[in-house]
Design an enzyme around this catalytic site. Structure first.
Site, PDB file in Angstrom:
ATOM      1  N   LYS A 270       0.828  -1.199   0.000  1.00 44.62           N
ATOM      2  CA  LYS A 270       0.000   0.000   0.000  1.00 44.62           C
ATOM      3  C   LYS A 270       0.869   1.258   0.000  1.00 44.62           C
ATOM      4  CE  LYS A 270      -3.744  -2.079   2.741  1.00 44.62           C
ATOM      5  NZ  LYS A 270      -4.871  -1.897   1.814  1.00 44.62           N
ATOM      6  N   ARG A 344     -10.313 -11.465   1.469  1.00 45.16           N
ATOM      7  CA  ARG A 344     -11.215 -12.458   0.867  1.00 45.16           C
ATOM      8  C   ARG A 344     -10.614 -13.857   0.883  1.00 45.16           C
ATOM      9  NH1 ARG A 344     -11.417  -8.977  -4.512  1.00 45.16           N
ATOM     10  NH2 ARG A 344     -11.226  -7.417  -2.859  1.00 45.16           N
TER      11      ARG A 344
END
Length: 495
Positions: A270, A344
């Site tokens: 990130k 996920r």
């Protein structure tokens, strides 16, 4: 890691504090005649007219007047939002209490149960400091004065007592979520999640099962294991089971939570700006374990399972790389094209394990899953994607009663088209367009047939900078605890 006690002593009746302010709630169109005379100057000059949010303090008589606007426009979020500030004031007042006077018109417009319940939640959150690692937190802890409620309508006392009891329990678990969510990753690790879960289980007689790395490998949970490969903190799966003493339904609910105690993005790292906020990437799991604690302490008559996958996503020579393929618990092969879409992967294994082992009637997951949901809904609502109209409608009902907002998003088959991989069964990303929706379609691949399932993306509601309605600002909100408590109550009443 123990759950903190409530910060405020709250009761119904005359305030026991030696010194306290009376807090008089006023509706603009139901201004008492004696106050019209008393406030003739203030009303004429517009200083205090009873508009929603207006405050006037009479220091001589120690009375605070709070305007709530017109009766026809009053909503619980408009009432509750004012009490965060009073929780903060109590924290600074050194033992000075607050006696809250509820007018009959208010408890007729909104139930006394709901009014007291949400005010208690706001007060407790406002009084709960989250700067727990600061030197001043340890040095400046002051005695908080008592709070009491006085009802103009004595016939509503039982309702109010019900709301008070419920509010004390639920607010404690909301603050529990906020507390651990705000802790940095070096203070709250996957191992600390185990510790907190054990305390909640111990306090409420819940069955707890912890899967460490050897058990995860034995169960072939490739998703959870792949996420933690770059970290020295080992992944866990934690299961909490609540069996009510007096069940009122055979329907069973499973709550799944994403628990990334820190998400750097892994190899798909990130940007540095605001990366510190990724300590909040475990809010779904925090909500799951605290919600089941609240449900158990309230003694609700619905069997509930809370299951969380916890890990830390870090870059390292051993970390999973873009293009790698792993095999999930249910046998699906997944191509990881972006290691920053890791939540996920964790959720997939937990969803399929719980579905196969427990066969719940209803199953939902809470996750700070996508930034895309913030683009869609901002910080005012969580996005809900579901394969079941029945569960969606139950969630909508719970959202209205709890004032924890949700918004239904589509789960059309077209959103799964771009999840196709040329080497594996599925890939973990599908591009920017409809990112929240394709993420939900990914998760749907791990839901066992016949289970009513909903995905709740709480990326926008789990933490926020600005207070809105019943949601506190400036950090983690504890979003979801009230929603899930109310959902369980709705399930229990469903025929």
């Amino acid at each position: 890691m123990k759950l903190d006690k409530n910060k405020i002593q709250i009761s119904i009746g005359k305030n026991p504090s030696k010194t306290f302010y009376k807090l008089q709630l006023l509706l603009k169109d139901h201004f008492p005649e004696n106050l019209k005379t008393k406030f003739s100057f203030q009303t004429a000059s517009g200083i205090f007219t009873g508009e929603n949010g207006q405050i006037f303090t009479d220091e001589v008589e120690k009375i605070i007047y709070l305007g709530l606007g017109e009766t026809s426009k009053i909503k619980i979020r408009g009432v509750a939002q004012h009490f965060f500030q009073f929780g903060e004031k109590l924290k600074k007042w050194e033992g000075v209490g607050l006696e809250i006077h509820l007018p009959k018109v208010l408890t007729n417009s909104l139930s006394a149960d709901l009014v007291v319940y949400q005010i208690v939640n706001s007060l407790e959150q406002g009084a709960y400091a989250i700067n727990v690692l600061a030197k001043e937190y340890k040095e400046n802890s002051k005695k908080i004065g008592n709070v009491s409620f006085i009802l103009q309508d004595a016939a509503k006392l039982k309702e109010a007592e019900k709301g008070l009891k419920r509010g004390k329990i639920v607010s404690r678990y909301i603050n529990g979520v906020r507390h651990i969510a705000h802790l940095p990753a070096n203070h709250f690790t996957p191992e600390e999640f185990v510790s907190r879960s054990k305390e909640i289980a111990k306090d409420n007689g819940l069955k707890i099962t912890v899967f460490d790395e050897p058990q995860l490998k034995k169960e072939k949970m490739g998703g959870i294991l792949s996420v933690c490969e770059g970290s020295d903190k080992k992944a866990k799966m934690i299961l909490l089971e609540y069996t009510p003493v007096k069940p009122i339904t055979k329907k069973k609910l499973a709550i799944i939570g994403k628990g990334l105690t820190f998400d750097s993005g892994g190899i798909s790292i990130k940007p540095a700006q605001d990366m510190h906020e990724m300590k909040y990437d475990m809010c779904g799991a925090a909500t799951a374990i605290h919600a089941i604690g609240a449900i158990a302490e309230l003694g609700l008559g619905v069997p509930v399972i809370a299951a969380i996958g916890v890990a830390e996503n870090m870059p390292d020579a051993a970390a999973i790389k873009p293009g790698d393929v792993y095999t999930a618990y249910n046998g699906i092969t997944v191509e990881v094209q972006n290691t920053d879409a890791e939540g996920r992967l964790v959720l997939g294994d937990v969803l399929s394990y719980v579905g196969k082992k427990f066969k719940p009637d209803y199953m939902l997951d809470l996750a700070t899953l996508t930034g895309a949901i913030i683009i869609s809904l901002g910080h005012e609502a969580a996005g809900v994607m579901s394969n079941s109209d029945v569960l969606t409608n139950l969630l909508k009902e719970a959202s209205i009663s709890s004032d924890e907002r949700i918004w239904e998003m589509p789960l059309w088959e077209e959103y799964s088209e771009d999840l196709k991989s040329d080497i594996a069964d599925i890939r973990n990303v599908a591009g920017r367009a409809g990112g929240s929706l394709s993420a939900a379609k990914f998760l749907e691949r791990f839901v066992e047939p016949g289970i009513a399932w909903a995905h709740i993306d709480i990326a926008g509601t789990a933490w926020r900078k600005k207070t809105s309605g019943t949601q506190i600002g400036n950090g983690p909100t504890g979003y979801g605890v009230r929603l899930l408590v109310d959902l369980v109550e709705k399930i229990g009443k469903k025929k």
